[in-house]
Design an enzyme around this catalytic site. Sequence first.
Site, mmCIF file in Angstrom:
data_model
loop_
_atom_site.group_PDB
_atom_site.id
_atom_site.type_symbol
_atom_site.label_atom_id
_atom_site.label_comp_id
_atom_site.label_asym_id
_atom_site.label_seq_id
_atom_site.Cartn_x
_atom_site.Cartn_y
_atom_site.Cartn_z
ATOM 1 N N ASP A 38 0.847 -1.189 0.000
ATOM 2 C CA ASP A 38 0.000 0.000 0.000
ATOM 3 C C ASP A 38 0.880 1.235 0.000
ATOM 4 O OD1 ASP A 38 -3.266 0.236 0.769
ATOM 5 O OD2 ASP A 38 -2.072 2.074 0.889
ATOM 6 N N VAL A 80 7.991 -1.866 -7.828
ATOM 7 C CA VAL A 80 7.323 -3.170 -7.829
ATOM 8 C C VAL A 80 8.360 -4.292 -7.850
ATOM 9 C CG1 VAL A 80 5.818 -4.710 -9.152
ATOM 10 C CG2 VAL A 80 5.234 -2.280 -8.920
ATOM 11 N N SER A 152 -14.273 -3.632 -13.002
ATOM 12 C CA SER A 152 -15.400 -2.904 -12.426
ATOM 13 C C SER A 152 -16.564 -2.886 -13.409
ATOM 14 C CB SER A 152 -14.989 -1.463 -12.109
ATOM 15 O OG SER A 152 -16.114 -0.673 -11.772
ATOM 16 N N TYR A 165 -11.434 5.770 -15.391
ATOM 17 C CA TYR A 165 -11.545 4.555 -14.581
ATOM 18 C C TYR A 165 -12.140 3.411 -15.398
ATOM 19 C CZ TYR A 165 -13.084 1.737 -10.528
ATOM 20 O OH TYR A 165 -13.305 0.733 -9.612
ATOM 21 N N GLY A 166 -13.192 3.705 -16.157
ATOM 22 C CA GLY A 166 -13.827 2.681 -16.974
ATOM 23 C C GLY A 166 -12.904 2.140 -18.043
ATOM 24 N N LYS A 169 -10.383 -0.111 -16.342
ATOM 25 C CA LYS A 169 -10.957 -1.349 -15.835
ATOM 26 C C LYS A 169 -11.362 -2.304 -16.951
ATOM 27 C CE LYS A 169 -10.515 -0.866 -11.429
ATOM 28 N NZ LYS A 169 -9.446 -1.659 -10.771
ATOM 29 N N ALA A 197 -18.613 -2.909 -3.330
ATOM 30 C CA ALA A 197 -18.406 -2.881 -1.883
ATOM 31 C C ALA A 197 -18.303 -1.450 -1.400
ATOM 32 C CB ALA A 197 -17.138 -3.653 -1.509
ATOM 33 N N ALA A 198 -18.497 -1.271 -0.106
ATOM 34 C CA ALA A 198 -18.360 0.047 0.517
ATOM 35 C C ALA A 198 -16.895 0.251 0.889
ATOM 36 C CB ALA A 198 -19.248 0.132 1.747
#
Length: 304
Positions: A38, A80, A152, A165-166, A169, A197-198
């Site tokens: 993270d 990474v 997503s 974002y779309g 994803k 999810a929240a």
Amino acid sequence: MSIRFDGKVAIVTGAGNGLGRSHALELAKRGAKVVINDLGGSRDGSGASSDAAKAVVAEIEAAGGEAISHGANVAVYSEVEDMVQQTIQKWGRVDILINNAGILRDKSFSKMSLDDFNLVMDVHLMGSVNCSKAVWDIMKEQQYGRIVMTTSSSGLYGNFGQSNYGAAKMAVIGLMNTLGIEGAKNNVRVNALAPTAATRMTEDILPPEVLAMLVPEPVTAGALTLCYEDAPSRQILCAGAGGYAISTLFETEGVYLGPDQQTPEAVIAHWDQICDTSQHAALETGFKQSEKFLLKAQQYLNEK
């Protein structure tokens, strides 16, 4: 049947909070050694802190599990690589990668800057590419690997204000499909999870009463389904609020138009038949589409 991950080493990105934290805790509970990745930034990707990741490590260790933290920015390949090298030095292998890290920079396309578009693509798409690349040869050499992309519904079906974002994803679905083909002979299976999810990503989007239903644990059940030993490959599992479904790309059977009909007018004239879903089918690879059209053309020639 009990799903266990004893002896397995997992890397979960974006695991300091939300879904990533839930995935990491459940993997550790079921025996996996877990790398808690993270960057510790805010929802829009700004800032950095190791506190959240270290807290998850402490929680796992307090329960008797094994975990380490790493603050790699998944959009930076050298960071990474360092994370993966430290994992190998610590435990000697990497069996599972869950590409979960993400940020949001939502705006309508007219108002969105290209910088915001590129940043979201870098984290979601290139972050998944970087992490998968860093473990790919390790998994191939050990003849075992399970990779989960996080997609997503915004990518699969679209969502106002989320063109960046779309796009990212949906792009990870193309990555999943190809890596699933390339990894098959080395027992590297690649799937995608479409969660609801929240989390910090949705807290301002959905009302509190809905958020209360969207706890992470049902999504984590889906994630672990996609990365255990007998997991499928090249599947898109949608999960949220206790609901589970598979999203699949299909192609209609379509039509063949002879050389004298290969015009936009003829395509429009046959549009209903082209759109007919009664004989639609999923295609195993991109070449299967070419194969289908070539067979139709050959059949036309044979009938002349």
